[in-house]
Write a protein that holds these residues in place. Structure first.
Motif, PDB file in Angstrom:
ATOM      1  N   ALA A  45      47.939 -17.332  30.728  1.00 59.15           N
ATOM      2  CA  ALA A  45      46.505 -17.395  30.507  1.00 59.15           C
ATOM      3  C   ALA A  45      45.958 -15.985  30.733  1.00 59.15           C
ATOM      4  CB  ALA A  45      45.880 -18.392  31.483  1.00 59.15           C
ATOM      5  N   GLU A  46      44.664 -15.859  30.782  1.00 60.69           N
ATOM      6  CA  GLU A  46      44.047 -14.574  31.042  1.00 60.69           C
ATOM      7  C   GLU A  46      44.140 -14.239  32.525  1.00 60.69           C
ATOM      8  OE1 GLU A  46      42.621 -12.281  28.902  1.00 60.69           O
ATOM      9  OE2 GLU A  46      43.592 -13.547  27.408  1.00 60.69           O
ATOM     10  N   PRO A  47      44.397 -12.980  32.865  1.00 61.25           N
ATOM     11  CA  PRO A  47      44.412 -12.584  34.273  1.00 61.25           C
ATOM     12  C   PRO A  47      43.058 -12.869  34.930  1.00 61.25           C
ATOM     13  CG  PRO A  47      45.374 -10.870  32.901  1.00 61.25           C
ATOM     14  CD  PRO A  47      44.774 -11.892  31.978  1.00 61.25           C
ATOM     15  N   VAL A  48      43.085 -13.297  36.186  1.00 60.34           N
ATOM     16  CA  VAL A  48      41.848 -13.649  36.882  1.00 60.34           C
ATOM     17  C   VAL A  48      41.265 -12.478  37.668  1.00 60.34           C
ATOM     18  CG1 VAL A  48      42.389 -16.102  37.046  1.00 60.34           C
ATOM     19  CG2 VAL A  48      43.051 -14.569  38.908  1.00 60.34           C
ATOM     20  N   GLY A  49      42.073 -11.500  38.021  1.00 58.95           N
ATOM     21  CA  GLY A  49      41.614 -10.386  38.841  1.00 58.95           C
ATOM     22  C   GLY A  49      40.352  -9.704  38.351  1.00 58.95           C
ATOM     23  N   PRO A  50      40.268  -9.354  37.070  1.00 64.64           N
ATOM     24  CA  PRO A  50      39.082  -8.648  36.593  1.00 64.64           C
ATOM     25  C   PRO A  50      37.775  -9.440  36.739  1.00 64.64           C
ATOM     26  CG  PRO A  50      40.878  -8.392  35.041  1.00 64.64           C
ATOM     27  CD  PRO A  50      41.321  -9.410  36.061  1.00 64.64           C
ATOM     28  N   ASP A  51      37.857 -10.758  36.848  1.00 60.82           N
ATOM     29  CA  ASP A  51      36.654 -11.575  36.958  1.00 60.82           C
ATOM     30  C   ASP A  51      36.194 -11.791  38.399  1.00 60.82           C
ATOM     31  OD1 ASP A  51      36.593 -11.880  34.182  1.00 60.82           O
ATOM     32  OD2 ASP A  51      37.846 -13.667  34.254  1.00 60.82           O
ATOM     33  N   LEU A  52      36.985 -11.312  39.348  1.00 62.11           N
ATOM     34  CA  LEU A  52      36.646 -11.505  40.758  1.00 62.11           C
ATOM     35  C   LEU A  52      35.721 -10.399  41.254  1.00 62.11           C
ATOM     36  CD1 LEU A  52      40.210 -12.353  42.118  1.00 62.11           C
ATOM     37  CD2 LEU A  52      38.353 -13.965  41.713  1.00 62.11           C
ATOM     38  N   THR A  53      34.919 -10.730  42.264  1.00 62.15           N
ATOM     39  CA  THR A  53      34.121  -9.691  42.906  1.00 62.15           C
ATOM     40  C   THR A  53      35.067  -8.767  43.663  1.00 62.15           C
ATOM     41  OG1 THR A  53      33.838 -10.935  44.960  1.00 62.15           O
ATOM     42  CG2 THR A  53      32.172 -11.288  43.213  1.00 62.15           C
ATOM     43  N   GLU A  54      34.598  -7.602  44.003  1.00 61.53           N
ATOM     44  CA  GLU A  54      35.415  -6.635  44.742  1.00 61.53           C
ATOM     45  C   GLU A  54      35.885  -7.237  46.065  1.00 61.53           C
ATOM     46  OE1 GLU A  54      37.507  -3.298  44.655  1.00 61.53           O
ATOM     47  OE2 GLU A  54      36.049  -3.769  43.115  1.00 61.53           O
ATOM     48  N   LYS A  55      35.001  -7.942  46.758  1.00 60.54           N
ATOM     49  CA  LYS A  55      35.359  -8.556  48.037  1.00 60.54           C
ATOM     50  C   LYS A  55      36.469  -9.585  47.862  1.00 60.54           C
ATOM     51  CE  LYS A  55      33.565 -11.299  51.884  1.00 60.54           C
ATOM     52  NZ  LYS A  55      32.393 -11.992  52.441  1.00 60.54           N
ATOM     53  N   LEU A  56      36.333 -10.466  46.857  1.00 60.20           N
ATOM     54  CA  LEU A  56      37.336 -11.505  46.621  1.00 60.20           C
ATOM     55  C   LEU A  56      38.669 -10.901  46.188  1.00 60.20           C
ATOM     56  CD1 LEU A  56      35.205 -14.261  44.873  1.00 60.20           C
ATOM     57  CD2 LEU A  56      36.166 -14.312  47.188  1.00 60.20           C
ATOM     58  N   ARG A  57      38.617  -9.870  45.367  1.00 59.81           N
ATOM     59  CA  ARG A  57      39.844  -9.206  44.933  1.00 59.81           C
ATOM     60  C   ARG A  57      40.574  -8.632  46.153  1.00 59.81           C
ATOM     61  NH1 ARG A  57      37.990  -7.595  40.366  1.00 59.81           N
ATOM     62  NH2 ARG A  57      36.874  -5.787  41.130  1.00 59.81           N
ATOM     63  N   GLY A  58      39.814  -8.034  47.069  1.00 59.15           N
ATOM     64  CA  GLY A  58      40.399  -7.488  48.287  1.00 59.15           C
ATOM     65  C   GLY A  58      40.999  -8.567  49.177  1.00 59.15           C
ATOM     66  N   LEU A 111      34.112 -17.318  43.633  1.00 61.12           N
ATOM     67  CA  LEU A 111      35.527 -17.596  43.401  1.00 61.12           C
ATOM     68  C   LEU A 111      35.685 -18.742  42.411  1.00 61.12           C
ATOM     69  CD1 LEU A 111      38.507 -17.057  44.110  1.00 61.12           C
ATOM     70  CD2 LEU A 111      38.261 -18.725  45.956  1.00 61.12           C
ATOM     71  N   LYS A 112      34.968 -19.822  42.644  1.00 62.85           N
ATOM     72  CA  LYS A 112      35.109 -20.995  41.771  1.00 62.85           C
ATOM     73  C   LYS A 112      34.627 -20.724  40.355  1.00 62.85           C
ATOM     74  CE  LYS A 112      35.204 -24.360  45.471  1.00 62.85           C
ATOM     75  NZ  LYS A 112      34.575 -25.513  46.097  1.00 62.85           N
ATOM     76  N   SER A 113      33.670 -19.814  40.193  1.00 61.54           N
ATOM     77  CA  SER A 113      33.202 -19.519  38.832  1.00 61.54           C
ATOM     78  C   SER A 113      34.094 -18.483  38.142  1.00 61.54           C
ATOM     79  CB  SER A 113      31.753 -19.039  38.857  1.00 61.54           C
ATOM     80  OG  SER A 113      31.644 -17.784  39.478  1.00 61.54           O
ATOM     81  N   ALA A 114      34.887 -17.727  38.908  1.00 57.64           N
ATOM     82  CA  ALA A 114      35.709 -16.662  38.324  1.00 57.64           C
ATOM     83  C   ALA A 114      37.104 -17.123  37.919  1.00 57.64           C
ATOM     84  CB  ALA A 114      35.836 -15.500  39.312  1.00 57.64           C
ATOM     85  N   VAL A 115      37.591 -18.192  38.534  1.00 57.06           N
ATOM     86  CA  VAL A 115      38.962 -18.624  38.262  1.00 57.06           C
ATOM     87  C   VAL A 115      38.973 -20.041  37.710  1.00 57.06           C
ATOM     88  CG1 VAL A 115      39.918 -17.116  40.063  1.00 57.06           C
ATOM     89  CG2 VAL A 115      39.366 -19.485  40.612  1.00 57.06           C
ATOM     90  N   PRO A 116      39.977 -20.362  36.893  1.00 56.01           N
ATOM     91  CA  PRO A 116      40.086 -21.730  36.384  1.00 56.01           C
ATOM     92  C   PRO A 116      40.384 -22.719  37.529  1.00 56.01           C
ATOM     93  CG  PRO A 116      41.529 -20.242  35.173  1.00 56.01           C
ATOM     94  CD  PRO A 116      41.004 -19.488  36.338  1.00 56.01           C
ATOM     95  N   VAL A 164      48.313 -13.437  36.652  1.00 54.90           N
ATOM     96  CA  VAL A 164      48.358 -12.069  37.169  1.00 54.90           C
ATOM     97  C   VAL A 164      49.273 -11.200  36.308  1.00 54.90           C
ATOM     98  CG1 VAL A 164      48.329 -10.749  39.323  1.00 54.90           C
ATOM     99  CG2 VAL A 164      48.261 -13.226  39.444  1.00 54.90           C
ATOM    100  N   THR A 165      49.306 -11.468  35.026  1.00 58.98           N
ATOM    101  CA  THR A 165      50.192 -10.711  34.135  1.00 58.98           C
ATOM    102  C   THR A 165      49.756  -9.259  33.984  1.00 58.98           C
ATOM    103  OG1 THR A 165      48.944 -11.517  32.233  1.00 58.98           O
ATOM    104  CG2 THR A 165      50.962 -12.722  32.832  1.00 58.98           C
ATOM    105  N   ASP A 166      48.525  -8.958  34.332  1.00 58.61           N
ATOM    106  CA  ASP A 166      48.080  -7.571  34.273  1.00 58.61           C
ATOM    107  C   ASP A 166      48.726  -6.738  35.379  1.00 58.61           C
ATOM    108  OD1 ASP A 166      46.556  -9.094  36.106  1.00 58.61           O
ATOM    109  OD2 ASP A 166      44.832  -7.741  35.971  1.00 58.61           O
ATOM    110  N   ARG A 167      49.201  -7.367  36.431  1.00 56.00           N
ATOM    111  CA  ARG A 167      49.862  -6.668  37.542  1.00 56.00           C
ATOM    112  C   ARG A 167      51.370  -6.847  37.511  1.00 56.00           C
ATOM    113  NH1 ARG A 167      47.843  -7.346  43.145  1.00 56.00           N
ATOM    114  NH2 ARG A 167      49.258  -5.611  43.302  1.00 56.00           N
ATOM    115  N   PHE A 168      51.840  -7.951  36.932  1.00 53.82           N
ATOM    116  CA  PHE A 168      53.271  -8.255  36.934  1.00 53.82           C
ATOM    117  C   PHE A 168      53.761  -8.356  35.490  1.00 53.82           C
ATOM    118  CE2 PHE A 168      51.588 -10.371  40.848  1.00 53.82           C
ATOM    119  CZ  PHE A 168      52.086  -9.440  41.738  1.00 53.82           C
TER     120      PHE A 168
END
Length: 185
Positions: A45-58, A111-116, A164-168
């Motif tokens: 699917a589409e990577p979720v990282g780019p849709d997360l806030t900076e805090k959530l990504r961290g 978080l719930k709005s950024a990820v499936p 997370v295919t954008d990282r792996f």
């Protein structure tokens, strides 16, 4: 028959054969794709990282580092029969669950709005497995530890190959069984 006539004959015959070869490859590719769908393989699917806030990504990055470290130590503990350490590491992985962390109401909404929904279900299942691993450690059940650890590893691969295919990059073109990362109940 002259060499020129044989060459023309071969050229005329090879065109239909090439066409059949292309048709065969197209049918084979369609059959492979169909079998992946029928066998329940998951396509990225589409990577979720780019849709997360900076805090959530961290927070997710921190959680993943903690989990990877604990998984490495758990593997060693399982193969060396250190049951108490398996129980402790399994519990630590369970407790790292991002939704159990001190997130604000806004963070949870973000978080719930950024990820499936499936991403959250897979994460919840992984942490459920970690609790099972902790229990297997407490029970000193090496077989259950190894089986649970394997299902946890499958969950990691399923999630990373899907979200997370954008990282792996090495997991980008992988298809994994649909049941990986999901409860069989």
């Amino acid at each position: 028959m002259s060499k020129h006539a044989i060459a023309i004959s071969n050229t005329l015959m090879s065109a239909p054969l090439r066409s059949r070869g292309r048709q065969f490859r197209m049918v084979a590719a369609a059959a492979l794709l169909g079998s992946l769908v029928l066998n329940g393989a998951v396509i990225a699917a589409e990577p979720v990282g780019p849709d997360l806030t900076e805090k959530l990504r961290g927070l997710l990055a921190k959680e993943m580092i903690e989990i990877e470290t604990a998984m490495k130590a758990t593997y060693s503990a399982i193969i060396q029969g250190r049951h108490d350490e398996v129980a402790q590491k399994g519990q630590a992985i369970h407790d790292s669950f991002i939704l159990k962390q001190s997130l604000t109401k806004q963070d949870k909404q973000d978080l719930k709005s950024a990820v499936p929904k499936e991403f959250l279900q897979m994460d919840q299942y992984f942490h459920q497995l970690a609790a099972e691993l902790a229990e297997a450690g407490k029970q000193q059940d090496t077989q259950a530890q190894a089986e649970t650890f394997n299902r946890m590893t499958e969950s990691c691969v399923a999630c990373h190959s899907r979200y997370v295919t954008d990282r792996f990059e090495g997991l980008k073109e992988q298809s994994v069984p649909q049941e990986w990362g999901h409860s069989t109940e």
